[in-house]
Design an enzyme around this catalytic site. Structure first.
Site, PDB file in Angstrom:
ATOM      1  N   ASP A  96       0.857  -1.166   0.000  1.00 15.78           N
ATOM      2  CA  ASP A  96       0.000   0.000   0.000  1.00 15.78           C
ATOM      3  C   ASP A  96       0.901   1.225   0.000  1.00 15.78           C
ATOM      4  O   ASP A  96       2.095   1.139   0.309  1.00 15.78           O
ATOM      5  CB  ASP A  96      -0.911  -0.017   1.233  1.00 15.78           C
ATOM      6  CG  ASP A  96      -2.058   0.978   1.087  1.00 15.78           C
ATOM      7  OD1 ASP A  96      -2.783   1.174   2.049  1.00 15.78           O
ATOM      8  OD2 ASP A  96      -2.197   1.568  -0.007  1.00 15.78           O
ATOM      9  N   ASP A 274      -7.728  -7.607   0.818  1.00  9.28           N
ATOM     10  CA  ASP A 274      -6.786  -7.705   1.941  1.00  9.28           C
ATOM     11  C   ASP A 274      -7.540  -7.298   3.197  1.00  9.28           C
ATOM     12  O   ASP A 274      -8.384  -6.389   3.134  1.00  9.28           O
ATOM     13  CB  ASP A 274      -5.583  -6.769   1.741  1.00  9.28           C
ATOM     14  CG  ASP A 274      -5.818  -5.410   2.397  1.00  9.28           C
ATOM     15  OD1 ASP A 274      -6.380  -4.521   1.731  1.00  9.28           O
ATOM     16  OD2 ASP A 274      -5.465  -5.265   3.593  1.00  9.28           O
TER      17      ASP A 274
HETATM   18  C1  LIG Z   1      -9.583  -1.594   6.831  1.00 15.20           C
HETATM   19  N1  LIG Z   1     -10.278  -0.787   5.866  1.00 15.20           N
HETATM   20  C2  LIG Z   1      -9.559  -0.123   4.929  1.00 15.20           C
HETATM   21  N2  LIG Z   1      -8.214  -0.246   4.773  1.00 15.20           N
HETATM   22  C3  LIG Z   1      -7.913   0.620   3.758  1.00 15.20           C
HETATM   23  C4  LIG Z   1      -6.665   0.933   3.212  1.00 15.20           C
HETATM   24  C5  LIG Z   1      -5.408   0.376   3.828  1.00 15.20           C
HETATM   25  C6  LIG Z   1      -5.189  -1.030   3.609  1.00 15.20           C
HETATM   26  C7  LIG Z   1      -3.823  -1.330   4.238  1.00 15.20           C
HETATM   27  O1  LIG Z   1      -3.851  -1.168   5.663  1.00 15.20           O
HETATM   28  C8  LIG Z   1      -3.249  -2.274   6.299  1.00 15.20           C
HETATM   29  O2  LIG Z   1      -4.188  -2.924   7.098  1.00 15.20           O
HETATM   30  C9  LIG Z   1      -4.597  -2.126   8.199  1.00 15.20           C
HETATM   31  C10 LIG Z   1      -2.794  -3.200   5.226  1.00 15.20           C
HETATM   32  O3  LIG Z   1      -1.399  -3.154   5.180  1.00 15.20           O
HETATM   33  C11 LIG Z   1      -3.395  -2.693   3.942  1.00 15.20           C
HETATM   34  O4  LIG Z   1      -2.424  -2.598   2.956  1.00 15.20           O
HETATM   35  C12 LIG Z   1      -6.613   1.915   2.174  1.00 15.20           C
HETATM   36  N3  LIG Z   1      -5.385   2.251   1.635  1.00 15.20           N
HETATM   37  C13 LIG Z   1      -5.345   3.240   0.701  1.00 15.20           C
HETATM   38  N4  LIG Z   1      -4.146   3.593   0.172  1.00 15.20           N
HETATM   39  N5  LIG Z   1      -6.457   3.891   0.249  1.00 15.20           N
HETATM   40  C14 LIG Z   1      -7.695   3.560   0.713  1.00 15.20           C
HETATM   41  O5  LIG Z   1      -8.691   4.181   0.288  1.00 15.20           O
HETATM   42  C15 LIG Z   1      -7.804   2.534   1.723  1.00 15.20           C
HETATM   43  C16 LIG Z   1      -9.052   2.173   2.260  1.00 15.20           C
HETATM   44  C17 LIG Z   1      -9.096   1.224   3.286  1.00 15.20           C
HETATM   45  N6  LIG Z   1     -10.121   0.721   4.026  1.00 15.20           N
END
Ligand SMILES: CNc1nc2c(CC[C@H]3O[C@@H](OC)[C@H](O)[C@@H]3O)c3nc(N)[nH]c(=O)c3cc2[nH]1
Length: 376
Positions: A96, A274
């Protein structure tokens, strides 16, 4: 002429309604979709060995730019051979961009057109994360599937706030793409995904998806969901968003979700998922099974000699009594987290394998119904 790595590719193998069965080719192998990608935020899927994660059928694990840039540092990981070697995971890694974590974890953060300035939640050191720096970090880590830097806002939010963040994310998409191409990501066979924003506002979701589709991303994420909205709002947003997304590119719903969320999102055209749910729940005594969730903290398990699921292929589900798991949880033993995380990831991967097979056979709706019957 050195061997040119194969370009990033997505093949749609079968569809069943909006549900899709596909496969993604990355520099580190094949990703079978629909795919669940265990979260390995700090270069480890917590309480699991990487060969165990692989044995359960995971083709991808997640790393996280925000955490890894703060500790141990992207340049250090690059000097040590990159994230695949560092964590001994020779398969696909998706990272991410860090935007989400900065807004939820960092202190004293200030977001503007250039990017986001913040102080580390670990040691207070100051950083300036820009779309370009985020892509540079993901390249240093050696990530196979990278994310643009975006602004994800919590819901509910006023429409003009949703629009501002969506439009900023579109400008950051352009800058992320330019940096990715300048770093030779396309030639390395890596992929950069644009992230659709737009909150719970249908016309903003469509505008974001269509604007990103006009840019040459290798895949597209649906962001800005699983941020506190009810499940029906999330599913409604998928119904307006996936039809506006390219049909020949992977679609990744970020941060989702429970087994039911995943079933319902595959039914609405999502390919990649994920979520910390299976791993975090495992560390808190919660087991996912074909017959629903079991909270091993509950005293009613203290004398129960049955395993979690005598038909599961996973030893954690088949060999250990609920009484033993209850004892480990109550005693605060590390093995509790290990066995329950193992069980939960096994359950999630079995669910994904079942979905992939049922879409291939044109029986996805039957599979969805049978899985839900098991939970009842
Ligand atoms: C839980 N709900 C949620 N997570 C989200 C994540 C992080 C996931 C990332 O956060 C981490 O898990 C907490 C993991 O490493 C994962 O890659 C998001 N990341 C980005 N760049 N943009 C988004 O709009 C977004 C929305 C989400 N909604």
């Amino acid at each position: 002429m050195t061997h040119a790595p194969q370009r990033f590719a997505f093949r749609l193998l079968a569809t069943d309604g909006m549900a899709r069965r596909g496969e993604i080719t990355t520099p580190h192998g094949l990703v079978r979709t629909p795919a669940f990608m265990p979260v390995g935020t700090q270069a480890t899927v917590k309480a699991m060995y990487t060969d165990q994660v692989r044995a359960l059928g995971a083709d991808v694990v997640l790393g996280n730019t925000y955490h890894l840039m703060l500790r141990p540092g992207a340049e250090r990981v690059a000097r040590l051979g990159g994230l695949h070697h560092f964590m001994q995971w020779p398969h696909t890694i998706l990272t991410d961009s860090g935007g989400f974590q900065v807004m939820s974890l960092a202190q004293l953060r200030k977001l503007d057109e250039t990017g986001v300035r913040f102080q580390s939640h670990i040691d207070g050191q100051k950083y300036h994360l820009t779309p370009e720096r985020s892509v540079e970090i993901q390249g240093l880590l050696g990530s196979d599937i990278q994310m643009q830097l975006d602004e994800c806002i919590a819901l509910p939010a006023p429409e003009q706030e949703v629009q501002r963040a969506m439009e900023l994310s579109l400008r950051w998409a352009e800058r992320s793409r330019a940096k990715f191409e300048a770093m030779g990501g396309v030639e390395k066979g890596q992929g950069l995904y644009g992230i659709v924003q737009g909150g719970d506002v249908p016309h903003l979701r469509v505008r974001s998806a269509e604007s990103l589709a006009a840019m040459p991303f290798e895949g597209y994420s649906v962001g800005g969901l699983a941020v506190g909205e009810p499940q029906e709002v999330m599913l409604r947003m998928l119904e307006v968003t996936t039809p506006a997304m390219p049909v020949d590119k992977p679609r990744y719903l970020m941060g989702v979700g429970t087994p039911e969320d995943i079933l319902e999102s595959v039914a609405r055209g999502i390919d990649q998922f994920d979520c910390v749910m299976p791993t975090r729940a495992g560390r808190h005594g919660l087991a996912f099974t074909r017959r629903g969730k079991i909270n091993l903290k509950n005293a009613r398990h203290a004398d129960d000699p049955r395993p979690l699921d005598e038909e599961s292929e996973c030893p954690a589900a088949r060999q250990y009594s609920r009484a033993y798991l209850h004892h480990l949880v109550k005693a605060g033993e590390g093995l509790a987290a290990m066995l329950l995380t193992w069980n939960n990831l096994a359950y999630y991967q079995q669910l994904m394998q079942g979905m992939r097979e049922s879409i291939e056979a044109g029986r996805f709706q039957d599979y969805r119904a049978s899985v839900k019957e098991g939970w009842a």
